[in-house]
Design a protein around this motif. Structure first.
Motif, PDB file in Angstrom:
ATOM      1  N   ILE A  14       0.740  -1.073   0.068  1.00 18.26           N
ATOM      2  CA  ILE A  14       0.057   0.034   0.175  1.00 18.26           C
ATOM      3  C   ILE A  14       0.804   1.380  -0.107  1.00 18.26           C
ATOM      4  O   ILE A  14       0.907   2.146  -0.648  1.00 18.26           O
ATOM      5  N   SER A  15       1.893   1.443   0.705  1.00 21.61           N
ATOM      6  CA  SER A  15       2.710   2.298   0.820  1.00 21.61           C
ATOM      7  C   SER A  15       3.528   2.564  -0.291  1.00 21.61           C
ATOM      8  O   SER A  15       3.759   3.379  -0.834  1.00 21.61           O
ATOM      9  N   LEU A  18       1.330   4.528  -2.891  1.00 25.36           N
ATOM     10  CA  LEU A  18       0.615   5.837  -2.481  1.00 25.36           C
ATOM     11  C   LEU A  18       1.461   6.939  -3.102  1.00 25.36           C
ATOM     12  O   LEU A  18       0.744   7.926  -3.635  1.00 25.36           O
ATOM     13  N   TRP A 133      -1.335  -2.781  -3.926  1.00 28.21           N
ATOM     14  CA  TRP A 133      -0.650  -1.474  -4.528  1.00 28.21           C
ATOM     15  C   TRP A 133      -1.418  -0.441  -4.897  1.00 28.21           C
ATOM     16  O   TRP A 133      -1.434   0.608  -5.032  1.00 28.21           O
ATOM     17  N   GLY A 136      -2.997   1.734  -2.230  1.00 29.40           N
ATOM     18  CA  GLY A 136      -2.257   2.858  -2.242  1.00 29.40           C
ATOM     19  C   GLY A 136      -2.438   4.040  -3.074  1.00 29.40           C
ATOM     20  O   GLY A 136      -2.447   5.070  -2.853  1.00 29.40           O
ATOM     21  N   GLN A 165       3.900   6.839   5.669  1.00 28.82           N
ATOM     22  CA  GLN A 165       5.312   6.023   5.353  1.00 28.82           C
ATOM     23  C   GLN A 165       6.159   5.886   6.680  1.00 28.82           C
ATOM     24  O   GLN A 165       6.705   4.913   6.985  1.00 28.82           O
TER      25      GLN A 165
END
Length: 406
Positions: A14-15, A18, A133, A136, A165
């Motif tokens: 996810i990060s 982003l 993914w 994010g 993050q």
């Protein structure tokens, strides 16, 4: 423990998503603040993607020395610092400087986590990994649009993502001992992941003496990866500018529409994870490409603005299964003996598509109009589809020859 740890890996992905979608959304406002031409976003994107290519190529050696956990921790920390640097950058040169660690960190996380999941978890988790993914990538434009609308500040949007993050950095730090522990306890039967298809390279002599790039279909597959990432990145980088400059939407509204494009990728990959249990990768790849092409047609035809939203969502849904399914199909297409080498080539071409194809549109737009955006999207999808279908034709021909000789 393995399942809980998988959740942490998903959070890391996810990060990774982003920051990927934020530059394109924020650029209409950033462009005004810095007084730079619109194609400058393409140059920044190239710097970020260039760093991603470099770190991906070096990730194998680095991960062997440091381990996936340490590399992921350091890489996420690099992206957090880079995003914070974006928010404080007083000039374009500082944006370029911060873009370097942003790309380097993203590439190492991408390569490391993909390999870790492929090695220690079953195949359907690959689709779900890329689904997160998309989570994010969908949240990035939403968060940025909220700050642009509420505070008229893209800088605060970057600060918010940087804080997220840094929170992940802390989580990764405290769970660092789990990486090796889970790896030792987790075993995956790789043969089961490809039990729906046999290797096309059945001749042992051929397997050991043919170089990967000499195998029929490999170069066409590389073209498919090149144009897939070209479509995905071009849609995200220039979508907001197209909606603002051609369709007349506000920056905030355009950001929300682009987030729906990434939401289409996210939802599509979530569903794909289940569908792969019943439907072959090849069918999913073809269906995705046709769906994306229909979405591009909605952008290309002189229809009302609302149809553009439908087009963005359809392209996102269409792209959803293509990338993870093409990765998973590699051993079945070209044989397990060469799959690791070919996988590396495919990732390199994918990042090359992300690096160079979106800026090409930006450079041409500077001499024409953003109205050419749908034509480029359509052309990239058609090129990807033709390359993929040509590979399928070669695979069918080789399978037929094998059955005749059997």
């Amino acid at each position: 423990m393995a399942t809980l740890f998988l959740v942490i890996i998903y959070m890391a992905f996810i990060s990774l998503g982003l920051p990927d979608s934020m530059l394109g959304v924020a650029w209409p406002v950033m462009q005004s603040d810095y007084g730079k031409p619109i194609e400058t976003a393409g140059f920044l994107f190239m710097v970020i993607a260039g760093g991603t290519i470099i770190s991906s190529l070096a990730s194998g050696t680095v991960i062997k020395r440091m381990g996936t956990g340490h590399v992921t921790l350091i890489s996420v920390f690099m992206t957090a610092v880079a995003l914070l640097g974006f928010s404080f950058s007083p000039s374009l040169i500082w944006l370029i400087i911060c873009a370097v660690p942003l790309g380097l960190g993203a590439g190492a996380v991408d390569a490391g986590l993909n390999n870790y999941v492929a090695t220690h978890y079953k195949a359907h988790h690959m689709s779900w990994l890329h689904c997160f993914w998309g989570v994010g990538a969908s949240l990035g434009p939403i968060i940025m649009s909220q700050f642009i609308t509420g505070q008229n500040s893209w800088r605060h949007g970057y600060v918010a993502i940087a804080v997220i993050q840094f929170m992940l950095v802390l989580l990764l730090f405290f769970t660092l001992p789990l990486w090796n522990r889970v790896a030792k306890n987790r075993q995956v039967d790789l043969n089961r992941e490809h039990n729906d298809s046999k290797s096309i390279l059945h001749d042992e002599t051929t397997v050991h003496h043919v170089r990967p790039l000499q195998i029929k279909g490999v170069k066409l597959a590389l073209i498919s990866f090149l144009f897939y990432c070209g479509v995905e990145s071009t849609m995200g980088l220039w979508g907001s500018s197209y909606l603002v400059n051609v369709k007349g939407l506000s920056v905030a509204m355009a950001a929300q529409w682009v987030s729906l494009y990434y939401a289409g990728i996210t939802v599509g990959r979530l569903i794909t994870g289940f569908i792969t249990l019943k439907v072959s990768n090849r069918i999913l790849i073809r269906a995705g490409q046709i769906t994306a092409l229909i979405g591009a047609a909605f952008l290309l035809l002189p229809l009302s603005t609302n149809f553009s939203l439908v087009g963005f969502i359809l392209v996102g849904l269409g792209l959803a299964p293509i990338f993870p399914c093409m990765l998973h199909e590699t051993p079945a297409r070209f044989g397990k003996e060469h799959s690791q080498s070919i996988m590396g080539y495919q990732m390199a071409f994918a990042y090359t598509g992300s690096t160079f194809l979106p800026p090409i549109l930006g450079m041409i737009v500077s001499y024409s109009t953003m109205g050419i955006y749908p034509f480029f999207i359509t052309a990239y999808i058609v090129a990807m589809l033709l390359g993929s279908e040509k590979v399928n034709t070669l695979m069918k021909s080789r399978s037929f020859e094998r059955n005749i000789n059997a």
